[in-house]
Design a protein around this motif. Sequence first.
Motif, short mmCIF file in Angstrom:
data_model
loop_
_atom_site.label_atom_id
_atom_site.label_comp_id
_atom_site.label_asym_id
_atom_site.label_seq_id
_atom_site.Cartn_x
_atom_site.Cartn_y
_atom_site.Cartn_z
N LYS A 92 -28.64 20.96 -29.62
CA LYS A 92 -28.03 20.04 -28.05
C LYS A 92 -29.03 18.77 -29.14
N GLN A 93 -28.84 17.39 -27.78
CA GLN A 93 -29.08 16.21 -28.31
C GLN A 93 -30.12 15.69 -28.11
N TRP A 94 -31.03 14.65 -28.38
CA TRP A 94 -31.95 13.94 -28.53
C TRP A 94 -31.36 13.85 -26.50
N ASN A 95 -33.12 13.22 -26.24
CA ASN A 95 -32.62 12.83 -24.60
C ASN A 95 -32.62 11.06 -24.99
N PHE A 96 -32.42 10.18 -26.08
CA PHE A 96 -32.23 8.78 -25.09
C PHE A 96 -31.26 8.57 -24.79
N ASN A 97 -30.41 8.96 -25.16
CA ASN A 97 -29.13 8.39 -24.29
C ASN A 97 -29.15 8.77 -22.30
N SER A 98 -30.39 9.19 -21.97
CA SER A 98 -30.49 9.32 -20.59
C SER A 98 -30.20 7.76 -19.88
N ASN A 99 -30.17 7.96 -19.00
CA ASN A 99 -30.14 6.66 -18.06
C ASN A 99 -31.03 6.91 -17.03
N GLU A 100 -31.46 7.49 -16.90
CA GLU A 100 -33.07 7.89 -15.92
C GLU A 100 -34.56 8.29 -16.63
N PRO A 101 -35.17 8.41 -16.62
CA PRO A 101 -36.51 9.06 -17.18
C PRO A 101 -35.98 10.56 -17.69
N TRP A 102 -36.02 10.76 -18.65
CA TRP A 102 -35.63 12.35 -18.72
C TRP A 102 -36.96 13.56 -18.76
N LEU A 103 -38.20 12.29 -17.99
CA LEU A 103 -39.25 14.10 -17.81
C LEU A 103 -38.69 14.52 -16.24
N ILE A 104 -38.03 13.23 -15.06
CA ILE A 104 -37.59 13.32 -14.05
C ILE A 104 -36.37 13.77 -13.47
N GLY A 105 -35.35 13.15 -14.57
CA GLY A 105 -33.77 13.43 -14.80
C GLY A 105 -33.17 14.88 -13.95
N GLU A 106 -32.68 15.21 -13.11
CA GLU A 106 -31.91 16.03 -12.45
C GLU A 106 -31.26 17.00 -14.37
N LYS A 107 -30.76 16.45 -14.65
CA LYS A 107 -29.75 16.71 -15.32
C LYS A 107 -30.29 16.96 -17.33
N SER A 108 -31.37 16.25 -17.17
CA SER A 108 -32.11 16.17 -18.59
C SER A 108 -32.69 16.87 -19.19
N ILE A 109 -33.04 18.78 -18.33
CA ILE A 109 -33.25 19.79 -19.14
C ILE A 109 -32.36 20.30 -19.91
#
Length: 783
Positions: A499-516
């Motif tokens: 798995k990858q860390w979440n740091f490259n997300s464009n939206e807050p990881w806690l509520i991102g639709e695909k950040s699961i």
Amino acid sequence: MIIYRATKKQFVTDVFNNTIADNIDEAFYEHLGRHTSPNEVRSWQNSMQYMSRVVNTPELPDDTGVAIEYQIPLTAKRVDFIVSGLNSQKREQLVIIELKQWENAEPTPKPGVVVTKFQHGKAEVAHPSYQAWSYAYMLQNYNMTIQERGVDICPCAYLHNYAPDGMINGKLYEDYVVKAPVFLKNDAARLQDYILRYVRYCSPEDVLWKIDNGKLRPSKQLADSLTSMLRGNEEFMMLDDQKVVYESAVYLAEKAQQGKKQVLIVEGGPGTGKSVLAINLLVNLTAEGIASQYVTKNSAPRAVYSVKLSGSFKKTYIDNLFVGSGTFTETMPDTMGALIVDEAHRLNLKSGLFSNKGENQIKEIIKTARFSVFFVDDCQRIHMKDIGSVQSIKQYAEEMGADVHLEHLSSQFRCNGSDGFLSWLDNALQIRETANIRLTAEDYDFRIYDSPTEMFEEVKRRNQANNKSRVVAGYCWDWNSKQNHAAYDIVIPQFGFRKQWNFNSNEPWLIGEKSIDQIGCIHTCQGLELDYVGVIVGPDLTYKNNRVVTDGFKRSPNDQSLKGFKAMVRKNPTEALQSADAIIKNTYRTLMTRGMKGCYVYFCDKALAEHFRELMAEKPSKEPTVRIEPVVNDDVKYIDFLPVYSMKAACGYFGEGEDYSELGWIRVEGMGKLNRNMFVVQACGHSMEPRINDGDFCVFRINPAGSRQGKIMLVQHRNYYDADNAGAYSIKEYSSVKSYDEFGSWQHEKIELKPLNRDYNSIIITPEDGDEFQVVGELVGVL
């Protein structure tokens, strides 16, 4: 959860026989795996004598329901006493009674707060009327059974040692006494009349059982309620110590605007409502014209709040309300009326990207505001640079000439409202020794997985309900995907886990639709909450020689939390190792307390996993605990061994259908005397977790006489399909609704077969199903 439940007649008998306190304490131990304090046992012994005299009247039917110590859903608070039944209009009714042994109290200038004497001295507490009313509010709003059935709740307080003084129920607290009347030393007859006004008949159904086992409304999360709160709506009811802290903060904020600088330090562990209180203060102080800001060091909560509020408020308005802790390096003294500092344990000495600005964030905040409140948990210090301890804030505030006040929060609103889980976790991590050395399934949904893949998939399945479940990990893996977006970070090769860390997300990881599909860390979840959290405990935490051991060298060099650790080891190894030990343990404590409903864990160190399992009430075994014997001697059948059937065979054979043979025989111990009416089937699926797990062998007794209400039964229902068992057979909790005619005869309106796992749906059996439904057996126990 109800600790003690009985009829009025049984309760009065227990009090008469002087067994009531012991009965409650034994029930407490049965539910929670531990005894309560001697003081609480003595209070039961005393107060129940008074309540017995109140309810022991022929006007109150013998079968009226009585409950003692009902834990309010999603909190650690318990209602002292409940009377249930039907009112004069035959509507279901609860009277909840807050019991106090106070002999006197003193008023305060804070709404709904009084001072009374305890063994440790005097303390400010919520007024008993406010307490009873707030408990009723929580029940009404979080228990769906109460809402769906239209159950009315009437709260009151009974201070049976308190002589009338014109204060506790006087004008000063009139607003609360109207909502929940107070009955004093000589008011037993008035309290009896109050109960009889609302409870006149016993209910044909066990209302208390239905409420205790009813569905709960989805719990609110602060981020989802922000917009409504900023518009002035009350989204969270403040209970007990929350009410005291809130009113104290408002009082000090108003006092500070006209005089000496005031500092309030509020200490509280995970889930005690610190952030909810902080937002409530921000809203209400702003409404009163006191220029206020919400301050956090950690940017993750501010990023989530900004997204949640966008579209409802202008960005400049949001950015002015929610600011970072490094904002005040150059501000003039007393620029702000109030600064509300959440997660104050994360404050730093210096500010700026390179830690080269300002002098001290604590001092700069105190200087900037006439009133400052610091919400702090010393056990959530997770960075070498964190300086925001209770002691350091107090020291700096006193040096700057401010009046310093200390308050404490203990009410628990996370981890299923379980104070027991938090104490158990501290004990398991060896942060501090506590009395909670065993964790029960009723405390909290805590599970240990042998595979990170299985754990991750279960959290992902939970996330499908509302996108509020995530997996986090200790920062023991390098951030490879920062340079190569296709690379993986957290890799556990023996399980094929990548798995990858979440740091490259464009939206807050806690509520991102695909950040699961990404893994979070302490920096992206501290100060926030989830429904279910999965935690990967890295190699920086192990178990050796009966000790939980930390290793700062196993942390990734990308992690800034231990920056400077290696240099410190060379200069002062003892101090460095102690500091790293606290940070690593605090990190995992914080990660494991993000989940409101459950925490699932994979430990890289197998010895550590076994240590945690040893501290769970039901220790999983590496080998099967039961063995099916194909043949046993006749002289041990139904004495030491019971027959094992498939579910289909049991329903056919014992339901007097087809004659199926047994699969074999199992030795059964601890189920009392065996007989030919008993048999064993193997459960399938997850609908009855946590009491019955997939693959458990369950002992049943052929359908006995008497009420089945609330019991776990094996049933056949040919018109319905049970996904767990891929057929028309179920192990479920039995609940029926009956209707009565004018002659007292009854019939079933419906039968509900209820799963214990709330992710599954009930099966509803109607009268039209007739012969297509039959009860086969009642659960005796699980092997």
